[in-house]
Scaffold this motif. Structure first.
Motif, mmCIF file in Angstrom:
data_model
loop_
_atom_site.group_PDB
_atom_site.id
_atom_site.type_symbol
_atom_site.label_atom_id
_atom_site.label_comp_id
_atom_site.label_asym_id
_atom_site.label_seq_id
_atom_site.Cartn_x
_atom_site.Cartn_y
_atom_site.Cartn_z
ATOM 1 N N PHE A 4 0.883 -7.225 -1.726
ATOM 2 C CA PHE A 4 0.979 -6.507 -3.277
ATOM 3 C C PHE A 4 0.547 -7.808 -4.415
ATOM 4 C CE2 PHE A 4 3.885 -4.850 0.385
ATOM 5 C CZ PHE A 4 4.408 -3.353 -0.579
ATOM 6 N N PRO A 5 1.178 -6.813 -5.975
ATOM 7 C CA PRO A 5 0.470 -8.140 -6.295
ATOM 8 C C PRO A 5 1.397 -8.663 -7.101
ATOM 9 C CG PRO A 5 -0.142 -6.089 -7.183
ATOM 10 C CD PRO A 5 1.011 -5.363 -5.866
ATOM 11 N N GLN A 31 1.403 0.760 -13.870
ATOM 12 C CA GLN A 31 0.543 -0.232 -12.407
ATOM 13 C C GLN A 31 2.116 0.128 -11.954
ATOM 14 O OE1 GLN A 31 -2.524 -0.666 -11.393
ATOM 15 N NE2 GLN A 31 -2.721 0.319 -13.017
ATOM 16 N N ALA A 32 3.852 -0.515 -12.092
ATOM 17 C CA ALA A 32 4.676 -0.653 -11.640
ATOM 18 C C ALA A 32 5.349 0.942 -10.913
ATOM 19 C CB ALA A 32 5.550 -1.312 -12.427
ATOM 20 N N LYS A 38 4.889 5.435 -4.763
ATOM 21 C CA LYS A 38 3.885 5.108 -3.360
ATOM 22 C C LYS A 38 5.156 4.246 -2.222
ATOM 23 C CE LYS A 38 -0.339 4.597 -4.823
ATOM 24 N NZ LYS A 38 -1.915 3.572 -5.302
ATOM 25 N N LEU A 39 6.138 3.369 -3.118
ATOM 26 C CA LEU A 39 7.134 3.544 -1.846
ATOM 27 C C LEU A 39 8.583 3.865 -1.958
ATOM 28 C CD1 LEU A 39 5.767 -0.748 -2.232
ATOM 29 C CD2 LEU A 39 5.680 0.874 -0.180
ATOM 30 N N GLY A 40 8.803 4.668 -3.063
ATOM 31 C CA GLY A 40 10.423 5.089 -2.608
ATOM 32 C C GLY A 40 11.019 4.250 -3.263
ATOM 33 N N VAL A 41 10.430 3.055 -4.304
ATOM 34 C CA VAL A 41 11.641 2.813 -4.542
ATOM 35 C C VAL A 41 11.415 2.849 -6.552
ATOM 36 C CG1 VAL A 41 11.835 0.679 -2.816
ATOM 37 C CG2 VAL A 41 10.209 0.970 -5.348
ATOM 38 N N ARG A 42 12.411 2.550 -7.127
ATOM 39 C CA ARG A 42 12.728 2.642 -8.834
ATOM 40 C C ARG A 42 13.047 1.185 -9.266
ATOM 41 N NH1 ARG A 42 16.507 7.950 -9.797
ATOM 42 N NH2 ARG A 42 15.466 9.200 -8.843
ATOM 43 N N LEU A 47 12.341 -3.073 -4.296
ATOM 44 C CA LEU A 47 11.486 -3.492 -3.675
ATOM 45 C C LEU A 47 10.989 -4.320 -3.379
ATOM 46 C CD1 LEU A 47 7.219 -3.113 -3.175
ATOM 47 C CD2 LEU A 47 7.193 -4.769 -5.693
ATOM 48 N N ALA A 48 11.313 -5.597 -3.644
ATOM 49 C CA ALA A 48 11.422 -6.571 -3.154
ATOM 50 C C ALA A 48 12.793 -6.648 -1.277
ATOM 51 C CB ALA A 48 12.354 -7.431 -3.850
#
Length: 66
Positions: A4-5, A31-32, A38-42, A47-48
């Motif tokens: 991940f970036p 980008q965020a 794609k990961l289903g997070v907000r 994300l973490a």
């Protein structure tokens, strides 16, 4: 290995990430949103947590920079 970036969890804000990367804040936001969708997070917090739950990173670790 999933990469991940690093700015997605390292930077204190989108503005800080944009400054560090030399791009506009709009680019960082775009980008965020793409990564989050794609990961289903907000959020970067989600994300973490997602990366930790999936075993990509352990507690307090940063994802491998890309």
């Amino acid at each position: 290995m999933v990469r991940f970036p690093a700015w997605t969890v390292e930077a204190s804000s989108a503005k800080a990430a944009a400054s560090r990367l030399g791009v506009s804040i709009n680019t960082v936001g775009t980008q965020a949103r793409s990564i989050f969708a794609k990961l289903g997070v907000r959020s970067r917090v989600q994300l973490a947590n997602h990366l930790h739950e999936e075993g990509v990173v352990g507690p307090g670790e940063q994802p491998e920079a890309h």
